[in-house]
Design a protein around this motif. Structure first.
Motif, PDB file in Angstrom:
ATOM      1  N   ALA A  53       0.828  -1.208   0.000  1.00  0.00           N
ATOM      2  CA  ALA A  53       0.000   0.000   0.000  1.00  0.00           C
ATOM      3  C   ALA A  53       0.861   1.256   0.000  1.00  0.00           C
ATOM      4  CB  ALA A  53      -0.936   0.000   1.198  1.00  0.00           C
ATOM      5  N   ALA A  54       1.975   1.232   0.746  1.00  0.00           N
ATOM      6  CA  ALA A  54       2.854   2.399   0.789  1.00  0.00           C
ATOM      7  C   ALA A  54       3.466   2.670  -0.584  1.00  0.00           C
ATOM      8  CB  ALA A  54       3.946   2.191   1.830  1.00  0.00           C
ATOM      9  N   LEU A  55       3.864   1.615  -1.286  1.00  0.00           N
ATOM     10  CA  LEU A  55       4.430   1.791  -2.619  1.00  0.00           C
ATOM     11  C   LEU A  55       3.377   2.307  -3.596  1.00  0.00           C
ATOM     12  CD1 LEU A  55       6.703  -1.377  -3.058  1.00  0.00           C
ATOM     13  CD2 LEU A  55       7.080   0.693  -1.700  1.00  0.00           C
ATOM     14  N   GLN A  56       2.179   1.755  -3.513  1.00  0.00           N
ATOM     15  CA  GLN A  56       1.105   2.207  -4.401  1.00  0.00           C
ATOM     16  C   GLN A  56       0.705   3.648  -4.102  1.00  0.00           C
ATOM     17  OE1 GLN A  56      -1.851  -1.109  -3.973  1.00  0.00           O
ATOM     18  NE2 GLN A  56      -1.600  -1.244  -6.193  1.00  0.00           N
ATOM     19  N   ASP A  57       0.669   4.006  -2.826  1.00  0.00           N
ATOM     20  CA  ASP A  57       0.330   5.384  -2.458  1.00  0.00           C
ATOM     21  C   ASP A  57       1.343   6.353  -3.067  1.00  0.00           C
ATOM     22  OD1 ASP A  57      -1.837   4.512  -1.028  1.00  0.00           O
ATOM     23  OD2 ASP A  57      -0.950   4.830   0.949  1.00  0.00           O
ATOM     24  N   PHE A  58       2.635   6.003  -2.981  1.00  0.00           N
ATOM     25  CA  PHE A  58       3.665   6.876  -3.549  1.00  0.00           C
ATOM     26  C   PHE A  58       3.488   7.008  -5.061  1.00  0.00           C
ATOM     27  CE2 PHE A  58       7.789   7.421  -5.635  1.00  0.00           C
ATOM     28  CZ  PHE A  58       8.206   8.610  -5.064  1.00  0.00           C
ATOM     29  N   ALA A  59       3.321   5.884  -5.741  1.00  0.00           N
ATOM     30  CA  ALA A  59       3.160   5.922  -7.195  1.00  0.00           C
ATOM     31  C   ALA A  59       1.896   6.683  -7.589  1.00  0.00           C
ATOM     32  CB  ALA A  59       3.121   4.502  -7.754  1.00  0.00           C
ATOM     33  N   GLY A  60       0.833   6.533  -6.797  1.00  0.00           N
ATOM     34  CA  GLY A  60      -0.426   7.185  -7.127  1.00  0.00           C
ATOM     35  C   GLY A  60      -0.395   8.691  -6.966  1.00  0.00           C
ATOM     36  N   ARG A  61       0.563   9.213  -6.200  1.00  0.00           N
ATOM     37  CA  ARG A  61       0.654  10.667  -5.986  1.00  0.00           C
ATOM     38  C   ARG A  61       1.431  11.378  -7.094  1.00  0.00           C
ATOM     39  NH1 ARG A  61       1.923   8.981  -0.613  1.00  0.00           N
ATOM     40  NH2 ARG A  61       4.134   9.497  -0.951  1.00  0.00           N
ATOM     41  N   GLN A  62       1.909  10.636  -8.079  1.00  0.00           N
ATOM     42  CA  GLN A  62       2.831  11.240  -9.045  1.00  0.00           C
ATOM     43  C   GLN A  62       2.143  11.819 -10.284  1.00  0.00           C
ATOM     44  OE1 GLN A  62       5.524  11.733  -7.579  1.00  0.00           O
ATOM     45  NE2 GLN A  62       4.923  10.276  -5.964  1.00  0.00           N
ATOM     46  N   GLU A  63       0.821  11.854 -10.305  1.00  0.00           N
ATOM     47  CA  GLU A  63       0.054  12.538 -11.354  1.00  0.00           C
ATOM     48  C   GLU A  63       0.480  12.113 -12.753  1.00  0.00           C
ATOM     49  OE1 GLU A  63       0.640  16.666 -10.468  1.00  0.00           O
ATOM     50  OE2 GLU A  63      -0.747  16.625  -8.758  1.00  0.00           O
ATOM     51  N   GLY A  64       0.551  10.804 -12.968  1.00  0.00           N
ATOM     52  CA  GLY A  64       0.836  10.289 -14.297  1.00  0.00           C
ATOM     53  C   GLY A  64       2.300  10.129 -14.634  1.00  0.00           C
ATOM     54  N   ARG A  65       3.195  10.675 -13.822  1.00  0.00           N
ATOM     55  CA  ARG A  65       4.617  10.512 -14.083  1.00  0.00           C
ATOM     56  C   ARG A  65       5.065   9.110 -13.674  1.00  0.00           C
ATOM     57  NH1 ARG A  65       8.060  14.853 -11.165  1.00  0.00           N
ATOM     58  NH2 ARG A  65       6.626  14.363  -9.448  1.00  0.00           N
ATOM     59  N   PRO A  66       6.053   8.524 -14.376  1.00  0.00           N
ATOM     60  CA  PRO A  66       6.564   7.224 -13.943  1.00  0.00           C
ATOM     61  C   PRO A  66       7.260   7.343 -12.593  1.00  0.00           C
ATOM     62  CG  PRO A  66       7.936   8.135 -15.695  1.00  0.00           C
ATOM     63  CD  PRO A  66       6.730   9.019 -15.586  1.00  0.00           C
ATOM     64  N   ALA A  67       7.007   6.396 -11.727  1.00  0.00           N
ATOM     65  CA  ALA A  67       7.603   6.415 -10.394  1.00  0.00           C
ATOM     66  C   ALA A  67       8.764   5.432 -10.332  1.00  0.00           C
ATOM     67  CB  ALA A  67       6.559   6.060  -9.350  1.00  0.00           C
ATOM     68  N   ARG A  68       9.802   5.814  -9.614  1.00  0.00           N
ATOM     69  CA  ARG A  68      10.931   4.918  -9.353  1.00  0.00           C
ATOM     70  C   ARG A  68      10.947   4.605  -7.852  1.00  0.00           C
ATOM     71  NH1 ARG A  68      15.487   4.841 -13.083  1.00  0.00           N
ATOM     72  NH2 ARG A  68      14.828   5.858 -15.006  1.00  0.00           N
ATOM     73  N   ILE A  69      11.016   3.328  -7.527  1.00  0.00           N
ATOM     74  CA  ILE A  69      10.950   2.897  -6.131  1.00  0.00           C
ATOM     75  C   ILE A  69      12.051   1.868  -5.869  1.00  0.00           C
ATOM     76  CG2 ILE A  69       9.555   1.686  -4.404  1.00  0.00           C
ATOM     77  CD1 ILE A  69       7.067   2.714  -5.943  1.00  0.00           C
ATOM     78  N   VAL A  70      12.749   2.036  -4.763  1.00  0.00           N
ATOM     79  CA  VAL A  70      13.651   1.005  -4.254  1.00  0.00           C
ATOM     80  C   VAL A  70      12.990   0.418  -3.020  1.00  0.00           C
ATOM     81  CG1 VAL A  70      15.955   0.451  -3.381  1.00  0.00           C
ATOM     82  CG2 VAL A  70      15.670   2.287  -5.077  1.00  0.00           C
ATOM     83  N   GLY A  71      12.733  -0.878  -3.038  1.00  0.00           N
ATOM     84  CA  GLY A  71      12.117  -1.532  -1.892  1.00  0.00           C
ATOM     85  C   GLY A  71      12.897  -2.780  -1.518  1.00  0.00           C
ATOM     86  N   GLU A  72      13.427  -2.814  -0.298  1.00  0.00           N
ATOM     87  CA  GLU A  72      14.205  -3.972   0.179  1.00  0.00           C
ATOM     88  C   GLU A  72      13.459  -4.613   1.355  1.00  0.00           C
ATOM     89  OE1 GLU A  72      18.846  -5.181   1.245  1.00  0.00           O
ATOM     90  OE2 GLU A  72      18.289  -3.070   1.006  1.00  0.00           O
ATOM     91  N   PRO A  73      12.513  -5.533   1.054  1.00  0.00           N
ATOM     92  CA  PRO A  73      11.667  -6.073   2.111  1.00  0.00           C
ATOM     93  C   PRO A  73      12.261  -7.237   2.890  1.00  0.00           C
ATOM     94  CG  PRO A  73      10.973  -6.951   0.011  1.00  0.00           C
ATOM     95  CD  PRO A  73      12.121  -6.022  -0.275  1.00  0.00           C
TER      96      PRO A  73
END
Length: 317
Positions: free
Chosen positions: A85-105
């Motif tokens: 959900a945290a990753l999706q929330d970040f991507a969803g706030r970018q107003e159509g721009r491609p999002a880059r995420i580093v996630g080390e779970p």
């Protein structure tokens, strides 16, 4: 240097590589290069990695506080069920721009149960982000993690990056194909644990039983309240979706932690339930499971023909 597998190239592209690193130099080259590439392209970046790695990256990159969104994965992902959900929330706030995420779970020291749920998260990313223009880069410490964890990373990521090369992963399989690996029986607690059965009209009794039991544990007052609320949500789901009845077991674990287990006759058909933020407009948008994931330090769900088992782990601090 990463080639174009590490970034989306057209609308609707989702890229999900595993970055295999053996030491700090490879880590900084791979993750640092990914972040610098995103910043050069003017793309928003979220970096969610364990705290020690977070500090090292910050020092190495030397970027302004507003250029990168930072998150300590040991807090954000203490319960792996919260990460998506945290990753999706970040991507969803970018107003159509491609999002880059580093996630080390997954990092050395995670329990076997946490690793399994984090591996489930990794597979579900591919379902949750399908059709979205984004890249989620997932670093794996190939020397510090068990070989089986690294092997699973090849199955949950369509591409892998090793020794600076982007490669398609021939072992990759989509989430439904991996589900059998996730849904094996949960281990039984040591010793006999009594069951508290409940049905319609007895939700108050479930709460009272849990609260009285929790008083004898190492949980502080706030955490006892969280436990009662999580159990109440799980029992309410039993009454609404699990055949109108269920059973509760409660037991202590090492280090002062506790586990609450609810079983009922329900079935969970949506593997993303509770892992993505429920819509306010939804009638039954999984709010109970969402809340349980926010309250607990680990959530394990097993759905089979015989019914649903929901285990909620809570540490004393």
């Amino acid at each position: 240097m990463m080639n174009d597998l590490s970034a989306p190239v057209s609308p609707g592209d989702f890229v999900h590589p595993a970055l295999f690193y053996r030491d700090q130099a490879e880590y900084l080259a791979g993750v640092g290069g990914f972040v610098r590439s995103a910043l050069a392209a003017g793309e928003p970046v979220l970096v969610a990695v364990p705290g020690t790695r977070l500090d090292t990256l910050r020092e190495s990159l030397d970027v302004g506080p507003a250029e990168v969104t930072w998150a300590d994965m040991t807090r954000l992902g203490r319960n792996p069920g919260r990460i998506l959900a945290a990753l999706q929330d970040f991507a969803g706030r970018q107003e159509g721009r491609p999002a880059r995420i580093v996630g080390e779970p997954i990092w050395p020291g995670r329990s076997a149960a946490e690793v399994l749920e984090a591996t489930r998260h990794e597979a579900l990313i591919n379902t949750a982000f399908a059709g979205r223009r984004a890249t989620v880069l997932c670093p794996y410490d190939v020397l510090g993690l068990p070989a089986a964890v690294v092997s699973d990373a090849r199955r949950t990521h369509p591409t892998v990056i090793a020794e600076g090369k982007d490669l398609l992963s021939p072992e990759y399989a989509d989430a439904p194909a991996l589900r059998a690996d996730w849904d094996g029986p949960l281990p039984e607690p040591g010793g006999a644990v009594p069951r508290f059965a409940y049905t319609f009209g007895e939700l108050g009794g479930v709460r009272a039983h849990t609260e009285a039991w929790a008083l004898g544990t190492a949980l502080g007052a706030a955490r006892r309240g969280d436990l009662v609320l999580a159990v109440s949500e799980a029992a309410a789901n039993s009454l609404a979706h699990g055949g109108g009845s269920g059973s509760l077991r409660l037991w202590r674990t090492g280090g002062g932690g506790v586990v609450a287990e609810v079983r009922d006759a329900g079935h969970l058909t949506d593997p993303l339930a509770g892992r993505r933020r429920p819509s306010l407009a939804s009638v039954d948008g999984g709010r109970g499971l969402w809340m349980i994931h926010q309250l607990c330090d680990l959530v394990e769900i097993r759905s089979s023909q015989s019914g649903l088992t929901l285990r909620m782990h809570m540490a004393c601090s």
